[in-house]
Enzyme design. Structure first.
Site, PDB file in Angstrom:
ATOM      1  N   SER A   1     100.081 -12.875 120.606  1.00 62.46           N
ATOM      2  CA  SER A   1     101.487 -12.873 120.230  1.00 62.46           C
ATOM      3  C   SER A   1     102.349 -13.473 121.334  1.00 62.46           C
ATOM      4  O   SER A   1     102.179 -14.631 121.697  1.00 62.46           O
ATOM      5  CB  SER A   1     101.924 -11.455 119.870  1.00 62.46           C
ATOM      6  OG  SER A   1     103.226 -11.436 119.332  1.00 62.46           O
TER       7      SER A   1
ATOM      8  N   ASP B   1     108.323 -16.211 118.094  1.00 64.10           N
ATOM      9  CA  ASP B   1     107.372 -16.049 119.183  1.00 64.10           C
ATOM     10  C   ASP B   1     106.142 -16.912 118.874  1.00 64.10           C
ATOM     11  O   ASP B   1     106.051 -17.524 117.805  1.00 64.10           O
ATOM     12  CB  ASP B   1     107.033 -14.572 119.381  1.00 64.10           C
ATOM     13  CG  ASP B   1     106.284 -13.975 118.210  1.00 64.10           C
ATOM     14  OD1 ASP B   1     106.370 -14.536 117.093  1.00 64.10           O
ATOM     15  OD2 ASP B   1     105.611 -12.944 118.388  1.00 64.10           O
TER      16      ASP B   1
ATOM     17  N   ASP C   1     103.076 -16.580 117.836  1.00 63.32           N
ATOM     18  CA  ASP C   1     102.264 -16.448 116.621  1.00 63.32           C
ATOM     19  C   ASP C   1     103.124 -16.294 115.362  1.00 63.32           C
ATOM     20  O   ASP C   1     102.610 -16.040 114.276  1.00 63.32           O
ATOM     21  CB  ASP C   1     101.242 -15.318 116.744  1.00 63.32           C
ATOM     22  CG  ASP C   1     101.853 -13.932 116.669  1.00 63.32           C
ATOM     23  OD1 ASP C   1     103.019 -13.772 117.079  1.00 63.32           O
ATOM     24  OD2 ASP C   1     101.167 -12.997 116.220  1.00 63.32           O
TER      25      ASP C   1
ATOM     26  N   ASP D   1     105.318 -14.184 114.162  1.00 66.75           N
ATOM     27  CA  ASP D   1     105.577 -12.967 113.399  1.00 66.75           C
ATOM     28  C   ASP D   1     106.900 -12.310 113.778  1.00 66.75           C
ATOM     29  O   ASP D   1     107.296 -11.315 113.164  1.00 66.75           O
ATOM     30  CB  ASP D   1     104.418 -11.975 113.488  1.00 66.75           C
ATOM     31  CG  ASP D   1     104.157 -11.442 114.884  1.00 66.75           C
ATOM     32  OD1 ASP D   1     104.824 -11.903 115.841  1.00 66.75           O
ATOM     33  OD2 ASP D   1     103.270 -10.585 115.043  1.00 66.75           O
TER      34      ASP D   1
END
Length: 419
Positions: A144, A297, A299, A301
């Site tokens: 992440s 961010d 990734d 999400d």
């Protein structure tokens, strides 16, 4: 308890990766006992979003041996539950491709069918694919918004949400029962196995179709000018395409941060909440005369938003502000007679007031979207209504039912709608 040098030597014997074997041996040879003690201090544990750690040699780090043992434990758990399809994806961190290959190799060797996305992909799309394909589980190799030195391993359950007790404890116990990683069966060429195939190429088109069906009716988007940055992550082309699909054609990406790059070269920390992370976006927005800054961010999400400050410059909205605005927008437009909204206990209680104003149900959970979506499913099963929105103060929002986790793509579209 064994001393760290003995533990390190035992780990080396069972590590199939010559790079991390040599790295650990070099620490032994240099007498780095304190460093060895930290690296061999147990193993990474499932937290609020899977396991994460620095990519280095040792049992308490992220490396190929840890990924292999983790996947072997997951495979053993799945076999005890009746097995089934597993969907696998990854972000663009430097170690993610190798970690995904090991994940697929172990699952396929265990006789578990795998569907994977070959290129770096937003985490929400793997969660969506797993739900759409009725998978038994999903794995995403991602850390992440952690520093570039880290990586992680995120697991989704059969219900499409992240694992919670007792599943996480059962998987951890199965991992602990695995012997040396070098002894775990792996396919040498996993991607040519009959057990393994790519996810169908229409995945994102299907995601956008489902988002279109779920999106609240809204007026034409007009000429909203948006500066966008994916923060060197995997969201770039997906978010731009999603916004274009819904009429937002004046999206101006930050070129220096648009392509996936696991080194995150223009930011000290790839988290849009961090001081200075949006400096390039703000400078570009000033030059372009944009109306809105949105960021994801790495990734994709999470969603960060900045708006023009009447006093000059740009004002970042907090995760609570973004969440409450989205909640009010969704509850204003929903046709669900008994809507439910949820946030975590560290998030603002203002959501309860918004829910009360709209006659909606409200609940709070422990920190982590795994708790929010599992609570939503429990409330629905109990006949309490239908979950329509959830958020966390750390920039995580769930605005549609097609992804049972936070989703920065759909959240970006709906925030543009309300802007």
């Amino acid at each position: 308890m064994s001393d760290p040098v003995t533990l390190a030597r035992q780990w080396i014997e069972g590590d199939p990766d010559p790079v991390t074997r040599d790295e650990l041996q070099a620490l032994i040879d240099a007498g780095e006992t304190a460093e060895l003690a930290e690296r061999m201090a147990g193993s990474l544990q499932f937290g609020t979003a899977g396991i994460r750690g620095r990519v280095e040699a040792g049992s308490n780090r992220m490396n190929r041996a840890v990924v292999i043992r983790t996947t072997a434990g997951l495979a053993a758990y799945l076999e005890s539950q009746g097995s089934g399809l597993v969907v696998v994806g990854r972000d663009a961190r430097l170690s993610s491709e190798a970690f995904m290959a090991d994940t697929v190799a172990v699952l396929a060797a265990a006789g578990i069918p795998v569907r994977y996305v070959a290129t770096p992909v937003p985490t929400p799309l793997i969660a969506y694919a797993a739900l759409r394909m009725e998978a038994r589980a999903a794995v995403v190799i991602t850390a992440s918004h952690n520093p570039p030195e880290d990586n992680g391993y995120k697991v989704y359950d059969a219900n499409g949400a992240q694992i919670v007790p007792p599943a996480d404890g059962d998987i951890a116990a199965a991992i602990a029962a695995i012997e040396a990683a070098a002894e775990v069966p792996r396919l040498e060429f996993p991607y040519v196995s009959d057990q393994v195939a790519e996810v169908e190429p229409d995945l994102f088109a299907a995601y956008l179709d489902d988002l279109a069906a779920a999106r609240p009716a809204s007026p034409p988007p007009g000429d909203l000018a948006i500066t966008y940055t994916p923060m060197h992550g995997v969201g770039g082309r997906f978010v731009v395409e999603a916004l274009a699909r819904f009429g937002y054609h004046q999206v101006r990406p930050v070129a220096e941060q648009f392509d996936p790059d696991g080194r995150f070269p223009t930011v000290a920390f790839p988290n849009p909440e961090e001081q200075g992370a949006l400096d390039l976006a703000k400078a570009q927005a000033e030059r372009d005369g944009s109306d809105l800054i949105i960021a994801n961010d790495p990734d994709t999400d999470r969603l960060a938003v900045s708006v023009p400050d009447p006093a000059g410059g740009w004002r970042p909205l907090s995760g609570n502000q973004v969440g409450v605005l989205l909640a009010n927008y969704i509850l204003t437009h929903t046709t669900e007679p008994r809507p439910i909204v949820i946030n975590s206990i560290v998030s603002s209680p203002v959501l309860a007031a918004v829910a009360e104003h709209h006659g909606a149900g409200f609940a709070q959970t422990l920190t982590g979207f795994k708790w929010i979506w599992n609570a939503a499913l429990e409330l629905e099963a109990a006949g309490q209504g239908l979950f329509v929105f959830g958020y966390e103060e750390a920039l995580g929002d769930s605005v549609s039912r097609q992804v049972r986790d936070k989703d920065g793509i759909s959240a970006a579209v709906l925030f543009a709608d309300l802007a």
